[in-house]
Design a protein around this motif. Structure first.
Motif, PDB file in Angstrom:
ATOM      1  N   GLN A   1      40.865  36.129  25.049  1.00  0.00           N
ATOM      2  CA  GLN A   1      41.743  36.768  25.989  1.00  0.00           C
ATOM      3  C   GLN A   1      43.232  36.405  25.741  1.00  0.00           C
ATOM      4  OE1 GLN A   1      40.703  33.978  29.470  1.00  0.00           O
ATOM      5  NE2 GLN A   1      39.230  35.305  30.024  1.00  0.00           N
ATOM      6  N   GLU A   2      43.736  35.434  24.805  1.00  0.00           N
ATOM      7  CA  GLU A   2      44.925  35.435  24.523  1.00  0.00           C
ATOM      8  C   GLU A   2      45.311  36.561  23.292  1.00  0.00           C
ATOM      9  OE1 GLU A   2      45.287  31.262  22.795  1.00  0.00           O
ATOM     10  OE2 GLU A   2      45.586  30.427  24.743  1.00  0.00           O
ATOM     11  N   GLN A   3      44.259  36.796  22.429  1.00  0.00           N
ATOM     12  CA  GLN A   3      44.657  37.953  21.406  1.00  0.00           C
ATOM     13  C   GLN A   3      44.580  39.216  22.201  1.00  0.00           C
ATOM     14  OE1 GLN A   3      45.125  37.313  18.260  1.00  0.00           O
ATOM     15  NE2 GLN A   3      45.472  39.542  18.183  1.00  0.00           N
ATOM     16  N   ILE A   4      43.810  39.421  23.326  1.00  0.00           N
ATOM     17  CA  ILE A   4      43.968  40.608  24.111  1.00  0.00           C
ATOM     18  C   ILE A   4      45.290  40.793  24.907  1.00  0.00           C
ATOM     19  CG2 ILE A   4      43.024  41.933  26.154  1.00  0.00           C
ATOM     20  CD1 ILE A   4      40.226  40.709  25.457  1.00  0.00           C
TER      21      ILE A   4
ATOM     22  N   ASP B   1      47.722  41.665  22.042  1.00  0.00           N
ATOM     23  CA  ASP B   1      47.496  43.129  21.944  1.00  0.00           C
ATOM     24  C   ASP B   1      48.174  43.834  22.758  1.00  0.00           C
ATOM     25  OD1 ASP B   1      46.268  42.268  19.438  1.00  0.00           O
ATOM     26  OD2 ASP B   1      44.286  42.618  19.909  1.00  0.00           O
ATOM     27  N   LYS B   2      47.757  43.603  24.121  1.00  0.00           N
ATOM     28  CA  LYS B   2      48.485  44.348  24.961  1.00  0.00           C
ATOM     29  C   LYS B   2      49.906  44.425  25.031  1.00  0.00           C
ATOM     30  CE  LYS B   2      44.786  44.038  28.514  1.00  0.00           C
ATOM     31  NZ  LYS B   2      44.441  43.750  30.124  1.00  0.00           N
ATOM     32  N   GLU B   3      50.744  43.363  24.928  1.00  0.00           N
ATOM     33  CA  GLU B   3      51.946  43.468  24.584  1.00  0.00           C
ATOM     34  C   GLU B   3      52.433  44.068  23.470  1.00  0.00           C
ATOM     35  OE1 GLU B   3      53.207  39.452  24.270  1.00  0.00           O
ATOM     36  OE2 GLU B   3      52.721  38.644  26.621  1.00  0.00           O
ATOM     37  N   GLU B   4      51.819  44.160  22.246  1.00  0.00           N
ATOM     38  CA  GLU B   4      52.251  44.720  21.126  1.00  0.00           C
ATOM     39  C   GLU B   4      51.862  46.231  21.361  1.00  0.00           C
ATOM     40  OE1 GLU B   4      49.737  43.377  17.892  1.00  0.00           O
ATOM     41  OE2 GLU B   4      50.964  41.706  17.799  1.00  0.00           O
ATOM     42  N   VAL B   5      50.888  46.685  22.031  1.00  0.00           N
ATOM     43  CA  VAL B   5      50.675  48.093  22.493  1.00  0.00           C
ATOM     44  C   VAL B   5      51.927  48.594  23.257  1.00  0.00           C
ATOM     45  CG1 VAL B   5      49.251  49.588  23.504  1.00  0.00           C
ATOM     46  CG2 VAL B   5      48.136  48.021  21.857  1.00  0.00           C
TER      47      VAL B   5
END
Length: 331
Positions: free
Chosen positions: A190-193, A196-200
């Motif tokens: 969940q932390e990685q998701i 990733d959402k922040e980076e996208v």
């Protein structure tokens, strides 16, 4: 007369290795040296009693304070957190009253004080025990014997009153550990998701407005071979591809001609069927030509400046490969 309700005192000794030389005061009354017990509270949860290494310091008169004094050289364990001094009076009545003897009030008061001390310690011990609500008195809430309890987990029946023993203690522990690991893995995912959402989102914010997203146009009526497309991308260089609805038409040659910054003409060798071809047009206003070079291909410094605007034909001529044919799809 016994007025204090205290029967133990706890000293914080965390981080202390050498006991206080003058000793630790006992603020409550004791009846005998044997009444005092000294124990430690350790970081691992154990509470061992100290059978040796200390003694009582008793003043010569009754006005002084009794203390627990440790022997010279004694060192607290490194994981010791608390020092507990408590009074435990054996539940015994050792006063013998005889008929006809003179009534000694001090002896009688001492005996009553001792009984009061026993009551106090029972009350304090009971306060640290599990208790049911005052409204309950289940008859079935009795723990089974050691043979049935061994290696099992304590639970309760559906009505909450009967004690039930569950087997496979080790399996339950292993399942709990696996559940813990799974939960940690889920949290990590969940932390990685979220990362990733922040980076996208950041990437989208950077790309927003940089290039037109392009468009798709479906062409084909079964008879015409030439189609004029107005794309309004306002660019002299586009990345244009043709996709056939029917895979068997793949490979049918076509020609792309850029008429101006917003129009192009596509000529097919054979008329595409009705809506049989899709033209995908992407605007590429600026490009670093070096990124388009084939693997192992390099340019001389005087051939082209990096990050410049070029048409598709100019890029093909600079690279010197079949890119021009690929882009133009000439007959």
């Amino acid at each position: 007369m016994l007025t204090s309700v205290e029967r133990k005192i706890i000293y914080d000794i965390e981080g202390i290795s050498i006991p206080i030389e003058s000793g630790y005061e006992i603020p409550f009354r004791i009846f005998s040296h044997a009444d005092i017990s000294v124990s430690l509270s350790l970081a691992d949860g154990n509470n061992p009693y100290l059978e040796s290494g200390w003694s009582l310091s008793i003043p010569e008169n009754d006005t002084g304070v009794i203390k627990v004094v440790f022997n010279p050289g004694y060192v607290f364990p490194e994981n010791a957190r608390k020092l507990v001094i408590e009074r435990y009076v054996k539940p015994e009545q050792d006063v013998d009253l005889r008929n006809g003897d003179s009534f000694d009030a001090e002896v009688l008061e001492g005996s009553l004080d001792k009984l009061t001390a026993i009551t106090q310690q029972l009350t304090e011990i009971a306060s640290r025990s599990f208790k049911l609500p005052i409204s309950e008195s289940p008859a079935d809430l009795v723990f089974p014997g050691p043979a049935e309890r061994a290696g099992k987990i304590i639970g309760f029946g559906d009505d909450g009153n009967k004690v039930v023993m569950y087997s496979n203690f080790e399996g339950a522990v292993e399942a709990s550990e696996e559940a813990r690991k799974t939960l940690l893995k889920i949290i990590e995912i969940q932390e990685q998701i979220a990362t990733d959402k922040e980076e996208v989102s950041s990437l989208h914010a950077q790309m927003e407005g940089m290039l037109h997203p392009g468009l798709r146009v479906t062409v084909g009526n079964g008879s015409d071979t030439e189609f004029l497309i107005e794309h309004n991308l306002n660019t002299e260089w586009t990345n244009t591809q043709v996709w056939y609805t029917d895979p068997k038409n793949e490979g049918v040659p076509y020609l792309i001609q850029e008429l101006d910054r917003n129009r192009m003409k596509i000529t097919f060798k054979l008329p595409p069927p009705v809506d049989g071809a899709e033209v995908r047009i992407i605007s590429c206003d600026r490009v670093n030509v070096v990124d388009l070079l084939p693997d192992g291909f390099t340019l001389m410094p005087d051939q082209i400046a990096p990050d410049c605007a070029l048409s598709s034909e100019e890029i093909a001529s600079v690279i010197g490969t079949n890119t021009k044919n690929n882009l133009l799809k000439e007959n």
